[in-house]
Design an enzyme around this catalytic site. Structure first.
Site, PDB file in Angstrom:
ATOM      1  CG  HIS A 193      -1.920  -1.121   1.177  1.00 31.84           C
ATOM      2  ND1 HIS A 193      -2.501  -1.660   2.290  1.00 31.84           N
ATOM      3  CD2 HIS A 193      -2.411  -1.825   0.125  1.00 31.84           C
ATOM      4  CE1 HIS A 193      -3.323  -2.638   1.929  1.00 31.84           C
ATOM      5  NE2 HIS A 193      -3.278  -2.756   0.623  1.00 31.84           N
ATOM      6  CG  HIS A 197      -4.137  -5.693 -10.040  1.00 31.23           C
ATOM      7  ND1 HIS A 197      -3.361  -6.735 -10.472  1.00 31.23           N
ATOM      8  CD2 HIS A 197      -3.969  -5.646  -8.698  1.00 31.23           C
ATOM      9  CE1 HIS A 197      -2.767  -7.309  -9.432  1.00 31.23           C
ATOM     10  NE2 HIS A 197      -3.115  -6.671  -8.351  1.00 31.23           N
TER      11      HIS A 197
END
Lengths: 484, 141
Positions: free
Chosen positions: A207, A407
């Site tokens: 992240h 992605h």
């Protein structure tokens, strides 16, 4: 070609098919180049997972994989599967632990040259104001359980009502930041507890929050519609539903494992545990998963609002000059009820996207009005040293992949190997020399996440571009990164 | 008997062995602890009781480790060691009764190494060969 005993027939330079054999209900189809097959698929079990997914009851047309395919849990990462709403199943393995892990891209009116000297200060401010790292918490006050239920049912709307953003942000979020059938009552107490102090936090692992500049435009017309121009300063936020989503996935894997016997499924992998979509177990998982997705959208919305404040403070400019706008927010891990044409008939299906992005074309009623002429933005982050891509959805995606594209890059080195390779090097300094300011909670994370630990995302994006599934619009180059 | 970490591209993989199911579970708990925090076990402890059951021993192990994970990341309570553990089969259910030692997680004393999202079922297969129980466990991080 045969890889690990699995036959692959070439359909085109970018597409390969595994014929349906044994318990497979449909063939498998993988979008990938020949070069990538040999480097990516020989060393893991991702192809076997494409075969396993093809065995799911009610699966339609194909068990699909995008070019960033790699070994996941149950489904491969990069896996896409649509199941019949009437007699098909839903599987947490087709969504993953980080429910609605996704990316949002926000743009400013700033040109890189105007703010070049203040980027390190900006990164410092972002790092101070947005909690990162393992178990990060406390971005905003801890929400009450009642407020949490509201977040789970209302998604990004909670953030807007509480001053973290504008109504316009909602319009530029997939599903308007809220899956309306979410059922917060299906989210168990433990999951709620795990999320209470995590609203507005990035977390750890891959992240990140990244400040980028638009360094290359491939399609001027579409870029202009998305509000992107060369040398523009933009940000990407990559995170998901944090501990709440992990707990929901874990809770329901247990419930659905027990359902396996009840419904007489004989699945090749426990991580593929599933239930008929219309069963009590299936409906409950769907409602809890949708609630988690809403939590994730709200999370990214709050983080974006905190980031915007940092921009205003650091650069000392007003809102009008900054012109901070959400370009789009997409999910990478989700199962959604959508309508797709199958054998000439429009059918309702549950599209599992596990490490895949929705890529709807122009004219779709499910994308923002502003993008109707061109199609939806497809956001594909790369690593923190090279680049990320903005692409646009196409009709071909709708025809071939249930409107889905790739992605991201995917790891090429294990975390352990990356740490070994980083020994004796100062990765932060190396990145600084390339013009990238990095701040992270743990030095270890920087080593684990260093650019060479990832594949070159352009290889992945180019397969989708050449296959006509999503077309390249712009490339983003990182100049500032905060991580866990 | 013990555990060893093995290379995994995206997550943490560990191979665990024990002479009994109980020892296998204890070694698995040690591997979990070594994955999530940097510090060694402290002597100062509080005790908690755990009671779990499941139809499969693999699912029981996943439940047990996820329980430790939940206690740490939600309750901020870190397991230090397994004091006692008893695993037995009753009709079709596998049951676990354990007393675990631990303490409140404190940023003054402890630091996180990784956030384990969850303990997965992936490649988990408890086997007993010649009196030795083994399994592989993968932590999703």
């Amino acid at each position: 070609m045969e890889i690990k005993g699995i036959r692959l027939n070439k359909i085109s330079d970018q597409l390969w098919e595994i014929p349906a054999t044994g318990k497979m209900n449909v063939p498998g189809r993988i979008y990938i180049s020949e070069k990538m097959i040999l480097s990516q698929l020989e060393n893991d079990e991702a192809l076997k997972q494409v075969v396993n997914v093809a065995c799911l009851p009610g699966i339609q047309k194909f068990s699909l994989a995008m070019p960033d395919i790699h070994w996941g849990y149950g489904f491969p990462i990069g896996g896409v599967a649509a199941t019949d709403l009437e007699d098909g199943v839903i599987s947490p393995g087709g969504v993953g632990y980080d429910i609605n892990c996704g990316v949002r891209l926000a743009a400013t009116s700033l040109n890189f040259e105007e703010v070049r000297d203040k980027i390190s200060k900006l990164v410092e401010n972002l790092f101070k104001n947005i909690p990162t790292g393992v178990g990060s918490s406390g971005a905003i006050k801890k929400v009450s359980e009642k407020e949490m239920k509201n977040i789970l049912s209302e998604g990004s709307n909670w953030a807007i009502e509480n001053g973290f953003g504008t109504d316009e942000d909602i319009l530029f979020t997939e599903e308007n930041g809220k899956l309306k059938d979410a059922n917060p009552d299906a989210v168990r107490e433990r999951a709620i507890e795990r999320g209470l102090d995590q609203v507005g936090t990035l977390g750890s692992g891959n992240h990140f929050l990244e400040v980028d500049i638009v360094d290359n435009i491939y399609d001027e017309k579409v870029a202009a519609v998305f509000g992107l121009f060369k040398n523009q300063v933009v940000i990407q936020i990559h995170t998901g539903s944090r501990g709440l989503g992990y707990q929901v996935c874990d809770d329901y894997l247990n419930i659905l494992l027990k359902a396996e016997n009840k419904y007489g499924f004989n699945l090749p992998d426990k991580q593929l545990a599933c239930a008929p979509i219309k069963s009590t177990e299936g409906r409950d998982y769907l409602g809890a998963m949708q609630s988690s997705a809403n939590f994730a959208w709200n999370n990214r919305q709050v983080i974006m609002s905190l980031a915007k404040k940092c921009f205003l403070q650091t650069f000392g400019i007003n809102e009008r000059d900054l012109n901070f706008k959400l370009v789009y927010d997409v999910c990478h891990n989700i199962a959604k009820i959508e309508e797709h044409e199958i054998d000439g008939k429009v059918k309702q299906v549950c599209v599992h996207r596990k490490g895949a992005t929705r890529a709807f074309p122009s004219g779709s009623k499910f994308i923002p009005e502003k993008y109707k002429e061109v199609g939806q933005p497809v956001l594909i982050p790369g690593d923190m040293g090279r680049y990320s891509f903005v692409a646009v959805g196409t009709y071909k995606a709708l025809e071939e992949t249930f409107g889905s594209s790739c992605h991201g890059a995917g790891r090429v080195q294990s975390r352990h190997r990356a740490i070994k390779n980083a020994r004796g090097r100062d990765i932060i300094k190396e990145l600084t020399r390339q013009g990238i300011t990095v701040q992270a909670k743990a030095i270890k994370t920087i080593a684990e996440e260093m650019p060479e630990a990832y594949k070159d995302v352009s290889d992945v994006v180019n397969v989708m571009h050449d296959a006509g599934i999503s077309r390249k619009v712009a490339r983003l180059k990182p100049i500032g990164v905060i991580k866990g | 008997m013990g555990f060893r970490f093995i290379d995994h591209t995206a997550d943490i993989a560990v191979e665990v062995s024990g002479k009994t199911l109980e020892e296998l579970f204890i070694e698995s708990a040690k591997a979990w602890r070594q994955s999530v925090v940097n510090e060694n076990v402290n002597l100062q402890c509080e005790m908690q009781d755990l009671k779990l059951n499941n139809e499969m021993p693999e699912a029981l192990l996943v439940n047990f480790l996820n329980e430790l994970n939940y206690l740490l990341f939600s309750k901020k309570w870190l397991m230090n060691s397994v004091n006692s553990i008893n695993i037995y089969k009753n009709n079709s259910q596998w049951n676990l009764e354990a007393k675990i030692n631990g303490e409140a997680f404190s940023h003054f004393k402890h630091s996180y190494k990784e956030e384990i999202k969850a303990v997965t079922f992936h490649q988990m297969n408890i086997k007993e060969i010649d009196g030795v129980y083994t399994t592989r466990i993968i932590f999703d991080i």
